[in-house]
Design a protein around this motif. Structure first.
Motif, short mmCIF file in Angstrom:
data_model
loop_
_atom_site.label_atom_id
_atom_site.label_comp_id
_atom_site.label_asym_id
_atom_site.label_seq_id
_atom_site.Cartn_x
_atom_site.Cartn_y
_atom_site.Cartn_z
N SER A 25 -41.88 -10.09 -4.38
CA SER A 25 -42.23 -10.41 -5.44
C SER A 25 -43.08 -9.31 -6.14
O SER A 25 -43.50 -9.26 -7.31
N GLY A 26 -43.60 -8.38 -5.15
CA GLY A 26 -44.46 -7.42 -5.69
C GLY A 26 -45.96 -7.71 -5.66
O GLY A 26 -46.54 -8.81 -4.84
N ASN A 60 -45.21 -7.54 -12.75
CA ASN A 60 -44.24 -6.93 -11.78
C ASN A 60 -42.87 -6.38 -12.07
O ASN A 60 -42.37 -5.22 -11.74
N GLN A 61 -42.34 -7.10 -13.31
CA GLN A 61 -40.75 -7.09 -13.70
C GLN A 61 -41.07 -6.23 -15.12
O GLN A 61 -40.29 -5.33 -15.33
N ALA A 115 -35.75 -5.93 -18.75
CA ALA A 115 -36.10 -6.49 -17.47
C ALA A 115 -35.53 -8.06 -17.48
O ALA A 115 -35.19 -8.60 -16.43
N TYR A 175 -33.15 -8.96 -14.34
CA TYR A 175 -33.82 -9.73 -13.26
C TYR A 175 -33.65 -11.37 -13.39
O TYR A 175 -34.41 -12.01 -12.49
N GLN A 197 -33.31 -9.02 -5.80
CA GLN A 197 -33.94 -7.99 -6.26
C GLN A 197 -35.55 -7.90 -5.51
O GLN A 197 -36.06 -9.01 -5.43
N ARG A 198 -36.05 -6.72 -5.37
CA ARG A 198 -37.54 -6.71 -4.78
C ARG A 198 -38.45 -6.06 -5.77
O ARG A 198 -37.77 -4.99 -6.29
N PHE A 199 -39.62 -6.18 -5.77
CA PHE A 199 -40.39 -5.61 -6.79
C PHE A 199 -41.66 -4.91 -5.80
O PHE A 199 -42.73 -5.80 -5.49
#
Length: 708
Positions: free
Chosen positions: A138-139, A434-435, A501, A505, A706-708
């Protein structure tokens, strides 16, 4: 890097490891087998293989341990298990299907090679281990982050990780409630009993509470007198998990004092293990991405405690429904089937209507004060005139910088434009930094909120509910929001980075990825009638998601919508029927070895009796065709709309920031005076919404995980 599949025939471990070939990593597992890919999990013959089973994502393992399954070794074959080239104390325990499972511990942070060999054959899996405090995907995590472990009876914790020692307690069922039980071997006489798998035992529940990913998690299951084991499952476990998600939507910065709830007597009595955590409550954490990460990590722990489940069912309403729909779409595999109730499709769509209602309520208190109740209702689209008001009261403050801050966040730590410009902002969009990123000019998270070109009350004008003057006045006076969430005369213009975004996402759920392969029973508690509390949970949202499924996949055959009135007896019956129907559906899918896509298997295994339906006030469950209407269900359960649909959005309601076109006077069906036309041009200097085109800032959906 990962291990490429290859064949190894060597007498020593040193030669085996030196023969590994390294290549670029895959998105998920880094497995290799001695003689190609493994077949089914069952059986002790065939090619030797090892795989992680507590988390199917071998690159996203956490906590230093992982449950592995070994296949392809006969029951009497000697199998050696190593981690990073060293023997382990892990015992591989034979299972009924012929495989062997074992809990591997002591993984180092980062990449690990788990290797098994049987004589001259070898197989390995690359496992990437992460800290139990996260993050995994999730960042960067929010800081500060206020701990609330003591609300669960855990020891006090320290920021920012909020870790506390795990605690196991026991509850027993007496009458209609659970009671604390100090010693599970001494069961009180008033305890109920429960029968699972043909075995009748006292209704005693093992409740485990601990911390994972900075959240407090809870796991509950029927206690059969022995501690759970991942290689020897409980006799009172039905080999299935229900994962619960809680409602709301807020900006975070704290752990949360409640989970989605795990002491559900109906679920536990059927033998389910029930799990949840505080960051699976959207009012503690309005990011379904963080929720997905947390659910993945907690579920991994559940599997490493109880064993491998046959399947996992998602459960929860409102914000809990948002999490289920979004996780199934963007992080498929965490839950196998979902039962969202009083559902919304995602945060961004919902927030648009929330924002509209606050603006409309202020208009009705000012220039629109003389409007009739029916005129106000017609512009909102809701069947109940109070629905928009309830949006404003319950969630309007989530648009603002600090009005929704929970008490755990000290006042002196909160944002103030003068005294504390770097303080905590509690608006819901903070969870998506983060997104979407942060606007350097304002310091706030970039926002996808937009009402440029939106013609409030358009359908009400066309129907004659309001006149041309009211329509013009509404649209020139409606206003918008500043970055801090205060209502201002100017309309809100979306940051197109945030719009992109949102589509990429899954913050705007397009139903184009994992949802097509997910069984869905959408439970619609009917809140469109006067006198029902929190009646912003209106029924059209179930059909918003249905139309998105159709738009993305050609049909919505994997979604069933079941409505019931908010009466305790009907709610209990509807919940029990939905849980059993989902159980039957997933079991049938699991037993289907015929050819076809996963989406096709989902549809063809839907139980014949499971159809769109409603519970009538007399307690009967009857089928319906929601679109056709004209039956008993449609007479009780009318479907309304909302302000964005009245403004012209289609039922998919998937336009974040509409494309714009010039005003066409012939579209309205009414005559405007010259003065009114001038005012309309001033209200819409860039034009009005064109819903036949994609959103400004539209972007294609990114692939899942997806990864952040």
């Amino acid at each position: 890097m990962r291990l490429r599949r290859s064949t190894f025939m060597a007498p020593t471990l040193g030669l085996l490891v030196s023969g590994l070939v390294l290549t670029a990593p895959s998105p998920a597992s880094g497995s290799l087998e001695a003689h190609g890919s493994p077949g089914s999990h069952g059986g002790g013959k065939g090619r030797l293989a090892v795989e992680t089973v507590s988390n199917p994502r071998a690159d996203l393992v956490s906590g230093g341990d992982v449950l592995v399954r070994v296949t392809g070794a006969a029951a009497d074959a000697r199998v050696t298990l190593l981690v990073n080239g060293r023997r382990t104390k892990t015992s591989l325990v034979a299972q009924a299907d012929g495989s062997r499972t074992g809990l591997v511990t002591g993984l180092r942070k980062g990449r690990n090679v788990v290797t098994v060999h049987r004589g001259w054959s070898m197989a390995a899996e690359v496992v990437t281990n992460h800290d139990l405090t996260g993050p995994l995907l999730s960042g960067p995590q929010q800081k500060p982050f206020y701990c609330e472990t003591e609300a669960y009876g855990l020891a006090p914790a320290q920021q920012p990780d909020c870790e506390a020692p795990t605690k196991v307690t026991y509850q027993y069922r007496s009458g209609s409630s659970f009671k604390p039980l100090a010693d599970p071997s001494q069961v009180p006489a008033d305890a109920a009993t429960v029968t699972v798998g043909g075995r009748t035992v006292p209704f005693v529940v093992r409740l485990e509470t601990g911390t994972i990913n900075r959240a407090v998690y809870q796991v509950a299951g029927i206690y059969d007198g022995t501690d759970p084991s991942p290689t020897a499952p409980e006799s009172t476990w039905n080999d299935r998990i229900v994962y619960t998600f809680g409602g709301g939507c807020n900006g975070g910065y704290h752990q949360g004092a409640a989970t989605g709830g795990v002491l559900d007597a109906t679920m536990l009595a059927k033998g389910y293990v029930v799990a949840s955590s505080s960051l699976n409550v959207l009012d503690n954490n309005c990011s379904p991405i963080i929720s997905a990460e947390t659910a993945m990590m907690v579920k991994e722990h559940v599997v490493e405690t109880y064993g491998v489940p046959v399947h996992t069912i998602g459960w929860g309403g409102s914000g809990g429904a948002i999490q289920q729909y979004t996780i199934a779409e963007t992080y498929p595999g965490i839950v196998d089937g979902i039962i969202p109730s009083i559902s919304f499709p995602d945060v961004v769509s919902t927030n648009g209507v929330n924002a509209d209602c606050r603006l409309l309520q202020r208009f009705y208190a000012g220039e629109g004060a003389s409007w009739t109740p029916e005129q106000k209702r017609a512009v909102t689209g809701f069947l109940n005139a109070s629905s928009c008001q309830s949006w404003d009261v319950a969630f309007g403050n989530r648009l603002t910088a600090t009005d929704s801050c929970p008490p755990i966040i000290p006042v002196e730590a909160r944002w103030d434009p003068v005294t504390n410009p770097d303080g905590i902002r509690c608006a819901a969009m903070e969870q998506f930094v983060n997104q979407v990123g942060r606007d350097p000019r304002t310091g706030f998270a970039r926002s996808p909120l937009d009402n440029i070109g939106q013609q409030y009350g358009l359908e009400a004008l066309r129907s004659g509910a309001i006149d041309a003057e009211q329509f013009v006045t509404l649209n020139e006076r409606i206003g918008g929001y500043d970055p801090a969430g205060a209502v201002v005369p100017e309309r809100s213009r979306a940051d197109l980075r945030a719009v992109r975004a949102s589509y990429r996402y899954g913050m705007l759920n397009t139903a184009s990825r994992g949802l097509a392969e997910t069984p869905i029973i959408d439970l619609r508690t009917y809140a469109d009638v006067a006198g029902v509390p929190a009646n912003f949970h209106t029924a059209e949202w179930s059909f918003v998601m249905r139309d998105r499924l159709r738009k993305a996949n050609g049909d919505a055959d994997n979604q069933v919508i079941v409505a019931y009135l908010p009466v305790p007896e009907l709610a209990a019956a509807a919940s029990a029927q939905a849980l059993q129907s989902m159980e039957d559906w997933l079991t049938a899918i699991g037993g289907d070895d015929r050819r076809g896509s996963k989406a096709a298997k989902v549809v063809r295994n839907k139980p014949a009796a499971l159809t769109d339906s409603c519970w009538l006030p007399d307690g009967r469950l009857v089928p319906t065709d929601w679109e056709a209407g004209g039956d008993a269900c449609s007479s009780v359960y009318r479907i309304g709309s909302n302000p964005r649909q009245v403004a012209g959005q289609p039922m998919t309601q998937d336009i974040v920031a509409c494309a714009l076109r010039p005003i066409r006077w012939s579209d309205y069906g009414v005559a405007f005076t010259s003065a009114q036309r001038s005012r309309m041009r001033a209200a819409f200097p860039d034009g009005v919404c064109d819903y036949t085109k994609k959103s400004r800032g539209w972007a294609p959906a990114a692939r899942p995980w997806q990864r952040f």
